[in-house]
Design a protein around this motif. Structure first.
Motif, PDB file in Angstrom:
ATOM      1  N   PHE A   1       0.807  -1.224   0.000  1.00 44.46           N
ATOM      2  CA  PHE A   1       0.000   0.000   0.000  1.00 44.46           C
ATOM      3  C   PHE A   1       0.841   1.276   0.000  1.00 44.46           C
ATOM      4  O   PHE A   1       0.298   2.371   0.124  1.00 44.46           O
TER       5      PHE A   1
ATOM      6  N   ASP B   1       2.235   2.936  -2.268  1.00 47.27           N
ATOM      7  CA  ASP B   1       1.891   3.871  -3.343  1.00 47.27           C
ATOM      8  C   ASP B   1       0.376   4.017  -3.504  1.00 47.27           C
ATOM      9  O   ASP B   1      -0.091   4.537  -4.516  1.00 47.27           O
ATOM     10  N   GLN B   2      -0.378   3.543  -2.519  1.00 46.10           N
ATOM     11  CA  GLN B   2      -1.842   3.645  -2.568  1.00 46.10           C
ATOM     12  C   GLN B   2      -2.297   4.443  -1.348  1.00 46.10           C
ATOM     13  O   GLN B   2      -2.649   3.885  -0.312  1.00 46.10           O
TER      14      GLN B   2
ATOM     15  N   CYS C   1      -4.873   6.179  -0.400  1.00 42.63           N
ATOM     16  CA  CYS C   1      -6.188   5.978   0.223  1.00 42.63           C
ATOM     17  C   CYS C   1      -6.213   4.704   1.058  1.00 42.63           C
ATOM     18  O   CYS C   1      -6.656   4.707   2.214  1.00 42.63           O
ATOM     19  N   TRP C   2      -5.737   3.598   0.484  1.00 45.42           N
ATOM     20  CA  TRP C   2      -5.715   2.332   1.211  1.00 45.42           C
ATOM     21  C   TRP C   2      -4.810   2.438   2.439  1.00 45.42           C
ATOM     22  O   TRP C   2      -5.142   1.954   3.525  1.00 45.42           O
TER      23      TRP C   2
END
Length: 218
Positions: free
Chosen positions: A126, A128-129, A131-132
Motif C-alpha cells: 500500500f 503507493d496507494q 487511500c488504502w
C-alpha cells in the motif's frame, strides 16, 4: 470495587499474628501507616513497520479472527501488535525489639505500572496507494486506542482495589514474629500482591481479546 476480582485473597491476606503467649514487646505492629498505593499506565511510542507484504503479515501472530465468512477472499493489510505487561514494586519496612527477638513487617509502598509496547504493521503493497494506506492506518490506530482505554480502566480498578484491601493494619502488617522468620513472612506478604495482580491481569487480557475483536468487525 466493581470488576475487581481477588478470589481467595481474603484468606491469603491473613498475615502472621502474634501467639497469645508471646512476651510483651515495645514494638507495636498495629500502629504502622497505611501503604502508599501508586498505579500508573505507560507506553512506548507507537512503532511502524511497512517492510512486510500482505502475505507476510498474514503469518504474524494475530489474536482476532476475521469476521468475514470463509467463502470471502480476504487479505491482511495491517496488524497491530502490542505487548501489555503489569510491572510492580513493593517496599517493606521492619521494626524489631532486641529484648524479645520479635519484630514487625509491613508494606510501605506498592507501585504498579501497566505498560504497552505497540507496533503497527502496514503492508508495503500500500506504499503507493495513499487511500488504502490511510484507511489501514486509521483502523490499526483504533486497536491502540482500545488498549489505552482498557489500561486506564484497569489502572483505576487496581488503585481502588488495593486501597480497599489495605484499609486496616491487620491487612498490611504482620507481627510480632520471631526475627528469624521475618524474611519468610515478607516473602509471603509479597506473594499475596503478586497473586492479586495475576488475577487482575488475566481478567484484563480476557476483556482485551473481546474489545479487540469488536474493532475487527464487518
Amino acid at each position: 470495587m466493581s470488576g475487581l476480582e481477588f478470589p481467595g485473597l481474603a484468606t491469603l491476606l491473613v498475615l502472621a499474628s502474634a501467639p497469645a503467649d508471646l512476651p510483651s514487646v515495645s514494638v507495636s505492629c498495629a500502629s504502622m501507616a497505611r501503604p502508599v498505593i501508586e498505579v500508573t499506565t505507560s507506553e512506548n511510542p507507537v512503532a511502524f513497520d511497512t517492510k512486510k507484504s500482505k502475505e507476510e503479515l498474514a503469518q504474524l501472530d494475530i489474536d482476532t479472527v476475521s469476521p468475514w465468512p470463509a467463502s470471502y477472499h480476504t487479505e491482511v493489510g495491517g496488524v497491530m501488535q502490542g505487548l501489555i505487561s503489569v510491572n510492580h514494586r513493593v517496599r517493606f519496612k521492619k521494626d524489631t525489639d532486641p529484648e524479645s527477638g520479635l519484630g514487625c513487617v509491613w508494606f510501605e509502598n506498592i507501585t504498579v505500572d501497566i505498560h504497552i509496547d505497540p507496533t503497527i504493521y502496514i503492508a508495503h503493497d500500500f506504499e503507493d496507494q495513499e487511500c488504502w494506506f490511510r484507511e489501514v492506518f486509521t483502523h490499526e490506530i483504533k486497536h491502540v486506542t482500545t488498549d489505552r482505554t482498557l489500561m486506564d480502566k484497569y489502572a483505576g480498578q487496581l488503585s481502588d482495589g488495593l486501597n480497599m484491601i489495605f484499609m486496616e493494619p491487620a491487612d498490611y502488617e504482620s507481627g510480632p514474629v520471631p526475627v528469624e522468620v521475618m524474611g519468610a513472612v515478607q516473602e509471603e506478604m509479597h506473594s499475596t500482591v503478586q497473586y492479586a495482580l495475576g488475577v487482575v491481569f488475566a481478567k484484563m487480557m480476557r476483556e482485551r481479546a473481546e474489545r479487540q475483536q469488536g474493532v475487527d468487525n464487518l
